[in-house]
Structure formats: structure tokens, C-alpha cells
Design a protein around this motif. Structure first.
Motif, PDB file in Angstrom:
ATOM      1  N   GLU A 195       0.826  -1.204   0.000  1.00  0.00           N
ATOM      2  CA  GLU A 195       0.000   0.000   0.000  1.00  0.00           C
ATOM      3  C   GLU A 195       0.869   1.266   0.000  1.00  0.00           C
ATOM      4  O   GLU A 195       0.505   2.269  -0.618  1.00  0.00           O
ATOM      5  CB  GLU A 195      -0.920  -0.007   1.218  1.00  0.00           C
ATOM      6  CG  GLU A 195      -2.016  -1.068   1.134  1.00  0.00           C
ATOM      7  CD  GLU A 195      -2.834  -1.150   2.409  1.00  0.00           C
ATOM      8  OE1 GLU A 195      -3.980  -1.642   2.365  1.00  0.00           O
ATOM      9  OE2 GLU A 195      -2.310  -0.725   3.476  1.00  0.00           O
ATOM     10  N   ARG A 196       2.006   1.223   0.677  1.00  0.00           N
ATOM     11  CA  ARG A 196       2.915   2.368   0.635  1.00  0.00           C
ATOM     12  C   ARG A 196       3.426   2.610  -0.784  1.00  0.00           C
ATOM     13  O   ARG A 196       3.508   3.759  -1.238  1.00  0.00           O
ATOM     14  CB  ARG A 196       4.087   2.140   1.585  1.00  0.00           C
ATOM     15  CG  ARG A 196       3.729   2.183   3.058  1.00  0.00           C
ATOM     16  CD  ARG A 196       4.966   2.006   3.919  1.00  0.00           C
ATOM     17  NE  ARG A 196       4.620   1.987   5.326  1.00  0.00           N
ATOM     18  CZ  ARG A 196       5.511   1.884   6.307  1.00  0.00           C
ATOM     19  NH1 ARG A 196       6.808   1.796   6.008  1.00  0.00           N
ATOM     20  NH2 ARG A 196       5.125   1.875   7.559  1.00  0.00           N
ATOM     21  N   ALA A 197       3.775   1.524  -1.449  1.00  0.00           N
ATOM     22  CA  ALA A 197       4.253   1.670  -2.826  1.00  0.00           C
ATOM     23  C   ALA A 197       3.168   2.273  -3.714  1.00  0.00           C
ATOM     24  O   ALA A 197       3.457   3.138  -4.562  1.00  0.00           O
ATOM     25  CB  ALA A 197       4.696   0.308  -3.362  1.00  0.00           C
ATOM     26  N   ASP A 198       1.916   1.850  -3.515  1.00  0.00           N
ATOM     27  CA  ASP A 198       0.818   2.410  -4.307  1.00  0.00           C
ATOM     28  C   ASP A 198       0.609   3.891  -3.989  1.00  0.00           C
ATOM     29  O   ASP A 198       0.333   4.702  -4.883  1.00  0.00           O
ATOM     30  CB  ASP A 198      -0.473   1.631  -4.047  1.00  0.00           C
ATOM     31  CG  ASP A 198      -0.423   0.204  -4.583  1.00  0.00           C
ATOM     32  OD1 ASP A 198       0.423  -0.050  -5.462  1.00  0.00           O
ATOM     33  OD2 ASP A 198      -1.220  -0.635  -4.117  1.00  0.00           O
ATOM     34  N   ALA A 199       0.734   4.267  -2.710  1.00  0.00           N
ATOM     35  CA  ALA A 199       0.540   5.665  -2.325  1.00  0.00           C
ATOM     36  C   ALA A 199       1.617   6.560  -2.935  1.00  0.00           C
ATOM     37  O   ALA A 199       1.322   7.644  -3.460  1.00  0.00           O
ATOM     38  CB  ALA A 199       0.541   5.784  -0.805  1.00  0.00           C
ATOM     39  N   TRP A 200       2.867   6.095  -2.906  1.00  0.00           N
ATOM     40  CA  TRP A 200       3.940   6.897  -3.502  1.00  0.00           C
ATOM     41  C   TRP A 200       3.826   6.955  -5.024  1.00  0.00           C
ATOM     42  O   TRP A 200       4.157   7.982  -5.647  1.00  0.00           O
ATOM     43  CB  TRP A 200       5.301   6.336  -3.098  1.00  0.00           C
ATOM     44  CG  TRP A 200       5.707   6.725  -1.707  1.00  0.00           C
ATOM     45  CD1 TRP A 200       5.791   5.923  -0.614  1.00  0.00           C
ATOM     46  CD2 TRP A 200       6.076   8.036  -1.261  1.00  0.00           C
ATOM     47  NE1 TRP A 200       6.185   6.632   0.492  1.00  0.00           N
ATOM     48  CE2 TRP A 200       6.377   7.941   0.115  1.00  0.00           C
ATOM     49  CE3 TRP A 200       6.185   9.274  -1.893  1.00  0.00           C
ATOM     50  CZ2 TRP A 200       6.770   9.041   0.867  1.00  0.00           C
ATOM     51  CZ3 TRP A 200       6.576  10.373  -1.133  1.00  0.00           C
ATOM     52  CH2 TRP A 200       6.864  10.252   0.229  1.00  0.00           C
ATOM     53  N   ALA A 201       3.333   5.882  -5.622  1.00  0.00           N
ATOM     54  CA  ALA A 201       3.112   5.917  -7.070  1.00  0.00           C
ATOM     55  C   ALA A 201       2.050   6.953  -7.430  1.00  0.00           C
ATOM     56  O   ALA A 201       2.166   7.661  -8.443  1.00  0.00           O
ATOM     57  CB  ALA A 201       2.720   4.535  -7.568  1.00  0.00           C
ATOM     58  N   MET A 202       1.009   7.058  -6.608  1.00  0.00           N
ATOM     59  CA  MET A 202      -0.023   8.081  -6.827  1.00  0.00           C
ATOM     60  C   MET A 202       0.579   9.484  -6.740  1.00  0.00           C
ATOM     61  O   MET A 202       0.332  10.330  -7.611  1.00  0.00           O
ATOM     62  CB  MET A 202      -1.131   7.911  -5.792  1.00  0.00           C
ATOM     63  CG  MET A 202      -2.155   9.041  -5.778  1.00  0.00           C
ATOM     64  SD  MET A 202      -3.275   8.953  -4.355  1.00  0.00           S
ATOM     65  CE  MET A 202      -2.118   9.246  -3.000  1.00  0.00           C
ATOM     66  N   LEU A 203       1.387   9.737  -5.718  1.00  0.00           N
ATOM     67  CA  LEU A 203       1.978  11.069  -5.555  1.00  0.00           C
ATOM     68  C   LEU A 203       2.971  11.383  -6.662  1.00  0.00           C
ATOM     69  O   LEU A 203       3.070  12.533  -7.119  1.00  0.00           O
ATOM     70  CB  LEU A 203       2.659  11.169  -4.190  1.00  0.00           C
ATOM     71  CG  LEU A 203       1.750  11.030  -2.968  1.00  0.00           C
ATOM     72  CD1 LEU A 203       2.557  11.229  -1.692  1.00  0.00           C
ATOM     73  CD2 LEU A 203       0.584  12.013  -3.029  1.00  0.00           C
ATOM     74  N   ARG A 204       3.685  10.364  -7.102  1.00  0.00           N
ATOM     75  CA  ARG A 204       4.647  10.598  -8.177  1.00  0.00           C
ATOM     76  C   ARG A 204       3.935  10.983  -9.481  1.00  0.00           C
ATOM     77  O   ARG A 204       4.399  11.863 -10.217  1.00  0.00           O
ATOM     78  CB  ARG A 204       5.506   9.354  -8.395  1.00  0.00           C
ATOM     79  CG  ARG A 204       6.772   9.616  -9.218  1.00  0.00           C
ATOM     80  CD  ARG A 204       7.529   8.312  -9.395  1.00  0.00           C
ATOM     81  NE  ARG A 204       7.934   7.743  -8.124  1.00  0.00           N
ATOM     82  CZ  ARG A 204       9.035   8.102  -7.472  1.00  0.00           C
ATOM     83  NH1 ARG A 204       9.830   9.042  -7.972  1.00  0.00           N
ATOM     84  NH2 ARG A 204       9.348   7.513  -6.338  1.00  0.00           N
ATOM     85  N   SER A 205       2.804  10.348  -9.751  1.00  0.00           N
ATOM     86  CA  SER A 205       2.050  10.703 -10.961  1.00  0.00           C
ATOM     87  C   SER A 205       1.490  12.122 -10.866  1.00  0.00           C
ATOM     88  O   SER A 205       1.434  12.846 -11.877  1.00  0.00           O
ATOM     89  CB  SER A 205       0.918   9.695 -11.177  1.00  0.00           C
ATOM     90  OG  SER A 205      -0.022   9.774 -10.114  1.00  0.00           O
ATOM     91  N   ILE A 206       1.081  12.541  -9.669  1.00  0.00           N
ATOM     92  CA  ILE A 206       0.580  13.908  -9.488  1.00  0.00           C
ATOM     93  C   ILE A 206       1.708  14.921  -9.705  1.00  0.00           C
ATOM     94  O   ILE A 206       1.522  15.966 -10.335  1.00  0.00           O
ATOM     95  CB  ILE A 206      -0.052  14.065  -8.095  1.00  0.00           C
ATOM     96  CG1 ILE A 206      -1.299  13.180  -7.978  1.00  0.00           C
ATOM     97  CG2 ILE A 206      -0.401  15.514  -7.802  1.00  0.00           C
ATOM     98  CD1 ILE A 206      -1.905  13.145  -6.578  1.00  0.00           C
TER      99      ILE A 206
END
Length: 336
Positions: A195-206
Motif C-alpha cells: 500500500e505504501r508503494a501504491d501511495a507513492w506511485a499516486m503522488l509521483r504521478s501527481i
């Protein structure tokens, strides 16, 4: 949703002091627009205060900072207009009594009322609804939240969302205002490794889309600009100086108090002895008073003497007394 232009974030010797001392101090930042910045440090090192200060929500105490060209703390209101908050506990918590759809509509309404241009309020109602729906869809896509994947779709209660879904919902609401800076607190709280990896992937795309992202976390992944915070050093306390004795004037000395003595000095009058009262004796009179049969001391002594004399007489003494009594009787008869 229009792609926003990210805000450059700069700070030098940035610090904030509260009632209990420095929350953070000496912070330096130089982040370009569209950067992904992580604030890393143990709890209690001023991470949340730094996030709120950089978004214009808290007034710094020293140093200076600049967000999207707006200096802090002079133009805090301008910084608030270009910086949006994602999940920050105690500041913009989600309403657990609402559904996801209601929470999104409320966020869009507040954004349009307080953050959108005034001319948007003059548009026809149908146009406003279409614009709001498009803004919500774009924000959900950027946050990676699919409403159809929720247990009850848009009617799912906010309280039924897991931690990562709640983070995505908060980020989506923040992105409705097309901010130049997005700030999140405790990003990896209660998240598993995946879930941490998914959260950072979301922020990186933003961030790749142009928005500068500032996230507070306990551990940052590789490729992220990291800003470390540490506990502020306590202020040095002035040691209390010992009280100095006043200087004595020349020729004057303080007489020492004589110590207590038990004896009497030669030639001195003896100390008066304390008056002592004779101890009370338990006499027969006091005992008699208690029993109610008291006799005076003389009467008691007389009776005791009489009894003693009576007991002391012998038979010969008794006969002599009888003879003397007969002679006295005859003498009286002759006289008669």
C-alpha cells in the motif's frame, strides 16, 4: 481538470516556536516546481508544523520562505490560495457520517464557494453541475480512486473505507481546486508495504503532472527529495547564581551568639528554681468525700483515742473504778 503549474518551494533558516519551545528550526528547502518532496523524521520533531507553515496555515517565527513566489509570513493568504491540504489529522478530517459521493459533492461545493472565481457562481445551474461533475471525475482519476470498486459504489460510507482509500479520497478533494502545492501528513501511517508503494506511485504521478507534492512520512522511497527533521535543541537555561554575603565594613564585626549553657558562671546569681506544688495526698477525707461518708480529722482522732484507752484498761483498773464509784455514792448519801 486543468494541469496546474507547480509551485517552487524555498526556505532558509526557517523556524517556528510555540509555547513549549521550538517546533522546528533552521530548515532549508530548495524544491523546483513539480518536485516530490518528503519530510522524514520521528514523531514530535515538528513535521506537521513545518507542513502547515509552508502552506500558509501557521506563522513562522524566524527565517523566511517562499512558495510560488509568495513570501512567508508576509503573504500567508496568497500561499493558502495556491496550496491545498490532503489528509492532515485534526485539520481536514473526512466526515465519517457521509457517503463518498456526499463527501465529494461537499468538497466541490466548498471549493467553488471559497476558492473558485466569483464569475463561476453566475453560470447557469446546469453548466455548474456539469463542470462540477467533470472536476470530480478528473480528481478521482488523478488520485486513483475507482468508485465502482467500492463495496457500495458512490454510496459507500466514508467510515467503511480502508486507510489507502481514505487517503485517495482526501487527495481527490484537494485536487479539485487545481493547487500548485499539495501537502499530506502521515502518508504511510497504517499502510502495508504494498500500500505504501501504491501511495507513492499516486503522488509521483501527481508530481509528474506538474503539481509540487510535499508529504510527511516515516520512510521515503528512492528518487524522492528528502528533508530530514530532528528534535529541536532545548534552550540553554541560565544557572542560578549563588547569593553573595554582604561585605562587612572595616572595623565592624558581627557578635557571635553565645551557645546554650547548662551550668552557672562564677559570681552569677543562681537561676530561680521553678515553684513546685506539693503533690496531692490521698487522705481519708478525700476518700470519704468520694464515698459520701466523710468525717473530720479531729473527730476521727478522738474516737480512735477513746477506743484505744478502753481497750487498754485491765480488769484491776475496772475494779478500782467501781470502788471509787461506791465511795462517792455513800458520801453523797451522808451529806443528804
Amino acid at each position: 481538470m486543468d494541469s496546474p503549474h507547480g509551485a517552487a518551494v524555498k526556505a532558509e533558516n526557517f523556524g517556528l516556536k510555540g509555547p513549549r519551545g521550538w517546533a522546528f528550526r533552521g530548515v532549508g528547502i530548495d524544491a523546483a516546481p513539480g518536485s516530490l518532496l518528503a519530510v522524514v523524521g520521528p514523531s514530535g520533531t515538528g513535521r506537521t508544523c513545518l507542513l502547515l507553515a509552508l502552506t500558509g496555515r501557521m506563522k513562522p517565527s524566524e527565517g523566511h520562505a517562499e512558495v510560488a513566489g509568495h513570501p512567508l509570513p508576509k503573504r500567508m493568504a496568497a500561499v493558502r490560495r495556491v496550496a491545498a491540504l490532503g489528509p492532515v489529522s485534526g485539520v481536514n478530517d473526512l466526515d465519517q457520517a457521509l457517503t463518498v459521493a456526499e463527501q465529494l459533492r461537499e468538497g466541490a461545493l466548498l471549493q467553488r464557494r471559497y476558492e473558485g472565481p466569483l464569475r463561476a457562481l453566475l453560470r447557469p445551474r446546469g453548466e455548474r453541475r456539469a463542470t462540477t461533475a467533470a472536476r470530480i471525475d478528473a480528481a478521482l482519476a488523478a488520485a486513483g480512486l475507482d468508485l465502482d470498486s467500492l463495496p457500495k459504489g458512490p454510496r459507500t460510507s466514508v467510515r467503511d473505507l480502508d486507510r489507502l482509500e481514505a487517503v485517495r479520497l482526501s487527495v481527490a478533494i484537494a485536487l479539485m481546486g487545481s493547487p500548485q502545492l499539495l501537502a499530506l501528513d502521515d502518508l504511510d501511517l497504517k499502510l502495508s508495504g504494498a500500500e505504501r508503494a501504491d501511495a507513492w506511485a499516486m503522488l509521483r504521478s501527481i508530481a509528474d503532472a506538474g503539481t509540487t507534492v510535499l508529504a510527511v512520512c516515516s520512510q521515503a522511497p528512492d528518487g524522492v527529495q528528502v528533508l530530514h527533521t530532528s528534535p529541536a535543541e532545548p534552550e540553554a537555561k541560565t544557572a542560578a547564581k549563588p547569593t553573595a554575603e554582604p561585605a562587612r565594613k572595616p572595623g565592624t564585626e558581627t557578635a557571635a551568639k553565645p551557645a546554650a549553657r547548662t551550668g552557672t558562671a562564677p559570681g552569677a546569681e543562681p537561676a530561680a528554681k521553678p515553684e513546685t506544688k506539693p503533690a496531692r495526698k490521698d487522705t481519708a477525707e478525700h476518700a470519704a468525700k468520694d464515698t459520701g461518708t466523710a468525717e473530720t480529722k479531729p473527730a476521727a482522732e478522738s474516737r480512735a483515742d477513746g477506743e484505744a484507752q478502753t481497750e487498754a484498761k485491765t480488769p484491776a483498773d475496772t475494779a478500782d473504778d467501781d470502788t471509787k464509784g461506791a465511795d462517792d455514792a455513800l458520801a453523797e448519801t451522808g451529806r443528804a
